[in-house]
Design a protein around this motif. Structure first.
Motif, short mmCIF file in Angstrom:
data_model
loop_
_atom_site.label_atom_id
_atom_site.label_comp_id
_atom_site.label_asym_id
_atom_site.label_seq_id
_atom_site.Cartn_x
_atom_site.Cartn_y
_atom_site.Cartn_z
N TYR A 119 0.44 -0.82 -0.56
CA TYR A 119 1.43 0.03 -1.21
C TYR A 119 1.29 1.44 -0.63
O TYR A 119 0.28 1.79 -0.04
CB TYR A 119 1.22 0.04 -2.72
CG TYR A 119 1.24 -1.35 -3.33
CD1 TYR A 119 2.43 -1.95 -3.73
CD2 TYR A 119 0.06 -2.06 -3.48
CE1 TYR A 119 2.44 -3.22 -4.27
CE2 TYR A 119 0.06 -3.34 -4.03
CZ TYR A 119 1.26 -3.92 -4.42
OH TYR A 119 1.26 -5.18 -4.95
N TYR A 127 1.28 4.13 -9.18
CA TYR A 127 0.52 2.87 -9.17
C TYR A 127 0.42 2.31 -10.59
O TYR A 127 0.57 1.11 -10.80
CB TYR A 127 -0.88 3.10 -8.60
CG TYR A 127 -0.92 3.23 -7.10
CD1 TYR A 127 -0.89 2.09 -6.29
CD2 TYR A 127 -0.98 4.47 -6.49
CE1 TYR A 127 -0.93 2.20 -4.90
CE2 TYR A 127 -1.02 4.59 -5.10
CZ TYR A 127 -0.99 3.46 -4.32
OH TYR A 127 -1.03 3.56 -2.95
N LEU A 233 -3.12 -3.63 -6.74
CA LEU A 233 -2.66 -2.39 -7.38
C LEU A 233 -3.79 -1.70 -8.13
O LEU A 233 -3.93 -0.47 -8.10
CB LEU A 233 -1.50 -2.68 -8.34
CG LEU A 233 -0.12 -2.82 -7.69
CD1 LEU A 233 0.86 -3.47 -8.65
CD2 LEU A 233 0.41 -1.46 -7.25
N GLU A 236 -6.01 0.00 -5.51
CA GLU A 236 -5.40 1.18 -4.92
C GLU A 236 -5.18 2.28 -5.96
O GLU A 236 -5.25 3.47 -5.63
CB GLU A 236 -4.09 0.79 -4.24
CG GLU A 236 -4.29 -0.13 -3.04
CD GLU A 236 -3.03 -0.35 -2.23
OE1 GLU A 236 -2.16 0.55 -2.22
OE2 GLU A 236 -2.90 -1.42 -1.60
N TYR A 237 -4.93 1.88 -7.20
CA TYR A 237 -4.79 2.87 -8.29
C TYR A 237 -6.10 3.62 -8.48
O TYR A 237 -6.12 4.85 -8.60
CB TYR A 237 -4.38 2.14 -9.57
CG TYR A 237 -4.45 3.00 -10.82
CD1 TYR A 237 -3.65 4.12 -10.97
CD2 TYR A 237 -5.33 2.68 -11.85
CE1 TYR A 237 -3.71 4.91 -12.12
CE2 TYR A 237 -5.41 3.45 -12.99
CZ TYR A 237 -4.60 4.56 -13.12
OH TYR A 237 -4.68 5.34 -14.26
N ARG A 240 -6.59 5.96 -5.47
CA ARG A 240 -5.70 7.13 -5.52
C ARG A 240 -6.13 8.08 -6.63
O ARG A 240 -6.08 9.31 -6.47
CB ARG A 240 -4.25 6.67 -5.73
CG ARG A 240 -3.24 7.80 -5.64
CD ARG A 240 -3.33 8.51 -4.32
NE ARG A 240 -2.57 9.75 -4.31
CZ ARG A 240 -2.78 10.74 -3.49
NH1 ARG A 240 -3.72 10.65 -2.57
NH2 ARG A 240 -2.06 11.83 -3.55
#
Length: 463
Positions: A119, A127, A233, A236-237, A240
């Motif tokens: 993503y 996210y 997700l 990556e969340y 981030r």
């Protein structure tokens, strides 16, 4: 992962041992058969010698030939069976080795934390919103009975209703097991195991669907895809979110540094004003006294007046400097420092400070977090310190020691190259207030004394 590799290694060793054992058994059987053939031939010769014509040599030979044929066929059968089993075991060993190699490669990849982002959201909140949407889709699939399905209408005791009840209960059980494994994987996911967690979910999906084949039930591939998206997700969340926290930490640190610099400038201004008032008052008093003084007393007062005028001029200059530096929000010092005892040769920290006394910042950096103090190679005062620092960081971005956290401003680069780039930037922007000078050799006093002492200790130990 290491435990899994250990188990596979044991399985490989066991398979090899089994092949060797079976081959040895075949060899033993062949040796026994050969011994029996020799024994039969010996008996034939002994019978012929002992009984002569009393026994039909043809019958005895025929009997022994039959036994030899049976034994020969048995040997061929054993040999053929051994070859088949050896081939099967060889195939199993090859499969185990391939799996072992794959897992070793996977372990190496995961050790380096390799993960290709799927993503490209700019903020953690994006996210989170997508994650909430994915989870809502999962709930809807379960509600619509599309997460797991049965392709056959079963009946129990002739009742289709009871058969449907049995199927629904089985699908609930399968989904509960799958969701539990997925939730455990999502909770544990981090930068260095995301691939392992993905494989874990896929394996659970395959295993449960294999177990469900007899009932013609399965977890749908669409539901698996949503679970994998949730895993990616979530990972990556978290990444981030961590980056945003680091960015906020940098901003807060910069704000604290700015506030500290402003406090120092304000204090310097106030101190300069106090000095200015004190020298002004002393000067006025000396001027009054000189009017009534004569001779040597007058000469002494005139000398004091001259000294006080110098001191007053310095105090006024210090006050103006503090005021002007406070007004120029971008002015400050860019420092180039090294610590060869801590980081080795050709590693430099390129940073910025707006402190009135920039060396205070360098001393802070050389506190208990590193074993040796830093050496200063350049302290560059310029009108736009953030711009000079940013340009230097950009030019040496590929040389960063820590490519993940840009807050760590250490670069593996030669000092000569830093000198050249600083002069190129200053020539373009004209932001340095004076000629930039560099100290090429790091003094590194503590580090060099430490090395000398270590050499002395080695000599003393040898003696």
């Amino acid at each position: 992962m290491t435990y899994l590799l250990f188990l596979l290694s044991i399985g490989l060793a066991t398979a090899l041992a089994l092949v060797i054992k079976q081959l040895q058994q075949r060899k033993n059987d062949y040796a026994i058969a050969q011994e029996r053939l020799k024994e039969a031939d010996k008996r034939l010769q002994e019978a012929d010698r002992k009984y002569g014509g009393l026994i039909s040599r043809e019958d005895t030979a025929r009997e022994l030939d039959t036994k030899i044929t049976v034994l020969t066929n048995r040997l061929k059968q054993l040999d053929k069976q051994s070859q088949v089993e050896e081939q099967e075991l060889s195939t199993k060993i090859s499969v185990l080795r391939a799996k072992l190699k794959g897992l070793e490669e996977q372990e190496i990849v995961e050790a380096f934390g390799f993960y290709e982002s799927k993503y490209d959201f700019q903020e953690a909140e994006e996210y989170k919103q997508r994650l909430d949407k994915i989870r809502a889709q999962q709930k809807q699939m379960i509600k619509d009975k599309q997460a797991a399905v049965c392709h056959t209408e079963w009946s129990v005791g002739g009742s289709a209703k009871e058969g449907k009840k049995m199927t629904d209960n089985f699908l609930k059980l399968v989904l509960r097991a799958f969701n539990g494994e997925c939730d455990a994987s999502v909770v544990k996911v981090k930068y260095n195991n995301v691939q392992t967690m993905e494989n874990r979910i896929r394996k659970t999906y395959d295993d449960l669907n294999k177990l469900s084949q007899t009932t013609h039930c399965e977890i749908t591939s669409r539901y698996l895809d949503l679970k994998l998206q949730e895993l990616w997700l979530t990972h990556e969340y978290q990444e981030r979110k961590y980056q945003e926290q680091e960015e906020q930490r940098i901003i807060r640190e910069q704000m604290r540094e700015e506030e500290k610099a402003l406090r120092e400038l304000e204090k310097a201004r106030q101190d300069a004003e106090k000095e200015e008032r004190r020298y002004q008052e002393a000067l006025e008093k000396a001027r009054r006294d000189v009017e009534s003084a004569t001779g040597k007393a007058q000469e002494k007062l005139l000398s004091q007046i001259e000294e006080l005028q110098k001191r007053l001029a310095e105090a006024e200059a210090n006050k103006e400097r503090a005021i002007s530096q406070a007004q120029l929000t971008k002015s400050g010092h860019v420092y180039i420092i090294s610590n060869i005892g801590s980081f080795g040769e050709d590693v430099y920290k390129i940073g910025m400070t707006r402190r009135l006394e920039p060396m205070d910042r360098v001393k802070e950096l050389g506190d208990a977090s590193v074993p040796f103090p830093f050496d200063v190679h350049a302290m560059i005062f310029c009108e736009n310190a953030p711009e000079l620092e940013a340009r230097l960081h950009k030019r040496f971005n590929s040389r960063r020691m820590n490519k993940e956290n840009e807050r760590k401003e250490f670069f593996r680069v030669s000092l000569d190259e830093i000198v050249r780039v600083v002069r190129e930037i200053d020539q373009e922007l004209k932001i340095c207030k004076s000629e930039v000078t560099f100290t090429k050799i790091a003094e590194a006093t503590d580090y060099r004394k430490t090395l000398a002492r270590e050499r002395q200790d080695k000599v003393a130990t040898a003696i």
